[in-house]
Write a protein that holds these residues in place. Sequence first.
Motif, PDB file in Angstrom:
ATOM      1  N   ARG A 141       0.843  -1.205   0.000  1.00 35.02           N
ATOM      2  CA  ARG A 141       0.000   0.000   0.000  1.00 35.02           C
ATOM      3  C   ARG A 141       0.877   1.252   0.000  1.00 35.02           C
ATOM      4  NH1 ARG A 141      -4.390  -1.856   4.652  1.00 35.02           N
ATOM      5  NH2 ARG A 141      -5.166  -3.721   3.546  1.00 35.02           N
ATOM      6  N   THR A 142       1.532   1.454  -1.120  1.00 32.55           N
ATOM      7  CA  THR A 142       2.556   2.502  -1.180  1.00 32.55           C
ATOM      8  C   THR A 142       2.017   3.888  -1.477  1.00 32.55           C
ATOM      9  OG1 THR A 142       2.907   2.009  -3.532  1.00 32.55           O
ATOM     10  CG2 THR A 142       4.274   0.828  -1.933  1.00 32.55           C
ATOM     11  N   GLY A 159      -0.295   0.266   6.471  1.00 32.83           N
ATOM     12  CA  GLY A 159       0.246  -0.536   5.383  1.00 32.83           C
ATOM     13  C   GLY A 159      -0.103  -1.998   5.578  1.00 32.83           C
ATOM     14  N   ASP A 160       0.645  -2.873   4.904  1.00 34.14           N
ATOM     15  CA  ASP A 160       0.441  -4.307   5.083  1.00 34.14           C
ATOM     16  C   ASP A 160       1.786  -4.998   5.247  1.00 34.14           C
ATOM     17  OD1 ASP A 160       1.547  -4.565   2.500  1.00 34.14           O
ATOM     18  OD2 ASP A 160      -0.424  -4.472   1.562  1.00 34.14           O
ATOM     19  N   ASN A 161       1.763  -6.318   5.263  1.00 31.07           N
ATOM     20  CA  ASN A 161       3.000  -7.084   5.470  1.00 31.07           C
ATOM     21  C   ASN A 161       3.729  -7.418   4.175  1.00 31.07           C
ATOM     22  OD1 ASN A 161       2.648  -7.226   8.282  1.00 31.07           O
ATOM     23  ND2 ASN A 161       1.271  -8.982   8.077  1.00 31.07           N
ATOM     24  N   GLY A 162       3.261  -6.901   3.061  1.00 35.64           N
ATOM     25  CA  GLY A 162       3.816  -7.271   1.764  1.00 35.64           C
ATOM     26  C   GLY A 162       5.231  -6.762   1.555  1.00 35.64           C
ATOM     27  N   GLN A 163       5.963  -7.543   0.778  1.00 37.30           N
ATOM     28  CA  GLN A 163       7.305  -7.157   0.351  1.00 37.30           C
ATOM     29  C   GLN A 163       7.377  -7.292  -1.161  1.00 37.30           C
ATOM     30  OE1 GLN A 163      10.127  -9.536   2.772  1.00 37.30           O
ATOM     31  NE2 GLN A 163      11.191  -7.619   3.146  1.00 37.30           N
ATOM     32  N   GLY A 169      18.107 -11.368 -11.730  1.00 37.65           N
ATOM     33  CA  GLY A 169      18.793 -12.454 -12.416  1.00 37.65           C
ATOM     34  C   GLY A 169      17.784 -13.528 -12.765  1.00 37.65           C
ATOM     35  N   ASP A 170      18.210 -14.478 -13.581  1.00 35.17           N
ATOM     36  CA  ASP A 170      17.280 -15.533 -14.001  1.00 35.17           C
ATOM     37  C   ASP A 170      16.698 -16.286 -12.814  1.00 35.17           C
ATOM     38  OD1 ASP A 170      17.080 -15.378 -16.801  1.00 35.17           O
ATOM     39  OD2 ASP A 170      19.110 -16.168 -17.006  1.00 35.17           O
ATOM     40  N   THR A 171      17.488 -16.452 -11.764  1.00 32.91           N
ATOM     41  CA  THR A 171      17.033 -17.244 -10.616  1.00 32.91           C
ATOM     42  C   THR A 171      17.088 -16.466  -9.309  1.00 32.91           C
ATOM     43  OG1 THR A 171      19.264 -18.152 -10.299  1.00 32.91           O
ATOM     44  CG2 THR A 171      17.758 -19.402 -11.702  1.00 32.91           C
ATOM     45  N   ARG A 172      17.171 -15.133  -9.391  1.00 30.86           N
ATOM     46  CA  ARG A 172      17.287 -14.350  -8.148  1.00 30.86           C
ATOM     47  C   ARG A 172      16.318 -13.184  -8.145  1.00 30.86           C
ATOM     48  NH1 ARG A 172      23.058 -12.546  -5.813  1.00 30.86           N
ATOM     49  NH2 ARG A 172      22.817 -14.482  -4.629  1.00 30.86           N
ATOM     50  N   GLU A 173      15.571 -13.090  -7.044  1.00 30.61           N
ATOM     51  CA  GLU A 173      14.691 -11.960  -6.808  1.00 30.61           C
ATOM     52  C   GLU A 173      15.128 -11.252  -5.527  1.00 30.61           C
ATOM     53  OE1 GLU A 173      10.581 -12.939  -6.768  1.00 30.61           O
ATOM     54  OE2 GLU A 173      10.554 -13.729  -8.812  1.00 30.61           O
ATOM     55  N   ILE A 174      14.966  -9.951  -5.499  1.00 28.67           N
ATOM     56  CA  ILE A 174      15.371  -9.139  -4.350  1.00 28.67           C
ATOM     57  C   ILE A 174      14.173  -8.358  -3.838  1.00 28.67           C
ATOM     58  CG2 ILE A 174      16.796  -7.193  -3.593  1.00 28.67           C
ATOM     59  CD1 ILE A 174      18.434  -9.660  -3.979  1.00 28.67           C
ATOM     60  N   ALA A 175      13.984  -8.394  -2.508  1.00 23.85           N
ATOM     61  CA  ALA A 175      12.919  -7.594  -1.898  1.00 23.85           C
ATOM     62  C   ALA A 175      13.307  -6.125  -1.949  1.00 23.85           C
ATOM     63  CB  ALA A 175      12.694  -8.042  -0.461  1.00 23.85           C
ATOM     64  N   LEU A 176      12.354  -5.289  -2.365  1.00 26.23           N
ATOM     65  CA  LEU A 176      12.629  -3.865  -2.545  1.00 26.23           C
ATOM     66  C   LEU A 176      12.569  -3.069  -1.247  1.00 26.23           C
ATOM     67  CD1 LEU A 176      10.657  -3.117  -5.833  1.00 26.23           C
ATOM     68  CD2 LEU A 176      13.128  -3.273  -5.553  1.00 26.23           C
ATOM     69  N   ASP A 178      11.100  -3.163   3.276  1.00 24.97           N
ATOM     70  CA  ASP A 178      10.515  -3.848   4.426  1.00 24.97           C
ATOM     71  C   ASP A 178       9.253  -3.111   4.850  1.00 24.97           C
ATOM     72  OD1 ASP A 178      12.684  -5.927   5.459  1.00 24.97           O
ATOM     73  OD2 ASP A 178      13.742  -4.120   4.805  1.00 24.97           O
ATOM     74  N   PRO A 179       8.223  -3.852   5.224  1.00 18.42           N
ATOM     75  CA  PRO A 179       6.987  -3.196   5.663  1.00 18.42           C
ATOM     76  C   PRO A 179       7.185  -2.510   7.008  1.00 18.42           C
ATOM     77  CG  PRO A 179       6.841  -5.554   6.020  1.00 18.42           C
ATOM     78  CD  PRO A 179       8.120  -5.329   5.271  1.00 18.42           C
ATOM     79  N   GLY A 180       6.320  -1.544   7.290  1.00 22.64           N
ATOM     80  CA  GLY A 180       6.415  -0.803   8.547  1.00 22.64           C
ATOM     81  C   GLY A 180       6.069  -1.605   9.778  1.00 22.64           C
TER      82      GLY A 180
END
Length: 301
Positions: A141-142, A159-163, A169-176, A178-180
């Motif tokens: 909820r940005t 807000g919520d708990n979402g990240q 990368g082909d096999t890597r995701e990064i969280a942008l 942290d929730p409040g």
Amino acid sequence: MNRIATPFMFAQGVDVMLKKQLELSRTELQLADGKRIQRPSDDAAASVQLLDLKESRARLDQFQRNADAAAARLSQEETALEGIGNLLQRVRELTVQGNNDALSREDRAAIATEIRQHLEGFVQLANTRDANGEYIFAGYRTDRPPLSHDGVGNFSYSGDNGQRTVKVGDTREIALGDPGTIFMDIPAAAGGTTDLGAVLYRIADNYAAGNPDPDGLTDLDTAMGRILETRAAVGARMNAIDEQKTANEAFALAVEQVRSTLEDLDYAEAVSRFNQQLTALQASQQSFLKIQGLSLFNYLS
């Protein structure tokens, strides 16, 4: 017999010249743009590989853009968390002073005033926005400020708990980010849970009334521990981004090397071929002139 053979020889000479001219023109085009393959039919197998390599390169470029965007957003989060950590450290120092039995009511009131200023700073930092105007501690909820205060010590997280994550990368995701929730549901020294804003408000409120806050240091240390843990996680993600960007760059270089092998022109070979083709064309032109001379002789005879 000669009248039949001569037109055939004439047409054959023209065909040879046209073929030599076409070969020479293709080589000239290759030399002009530095590409070995001018059209898929020049090398069908290599053309298919080049399409795959183009897709791979486009995907790598997107990963790098994602990585840069993620790094920028995490850097903003790190800056905000650092600011919160610094103000908590200052509030901790003030709490040590405020719990000193030797302090007067006026002294504690002065400390309360400064803590309330830090409380305002905390709320501002918790509602930090990125370059796109999105609140970085709001989960999904940005579009709204995640942390609010009713002015009497009650803090709400909207807000919520979402990240949100992004592929780097082909096999890597990064969280942008942290929730409040990292500021909420903090284990309280008195039992149960509390939140960071409520801790700061309570300490300031007690000091404003001239009273110490016996649980203040414990609650602050717990909150600071939460902030440090989050900063460590952010730092780990930023390191992972750097590692992935390096890997992407190495892969992109390998893709470019393969593409160059398949597509780029060997200029030395092409120049040599051009000279050979030019010589062959000139020879075919000379032969054609002889055929024309023979045709005229037959006509006169």
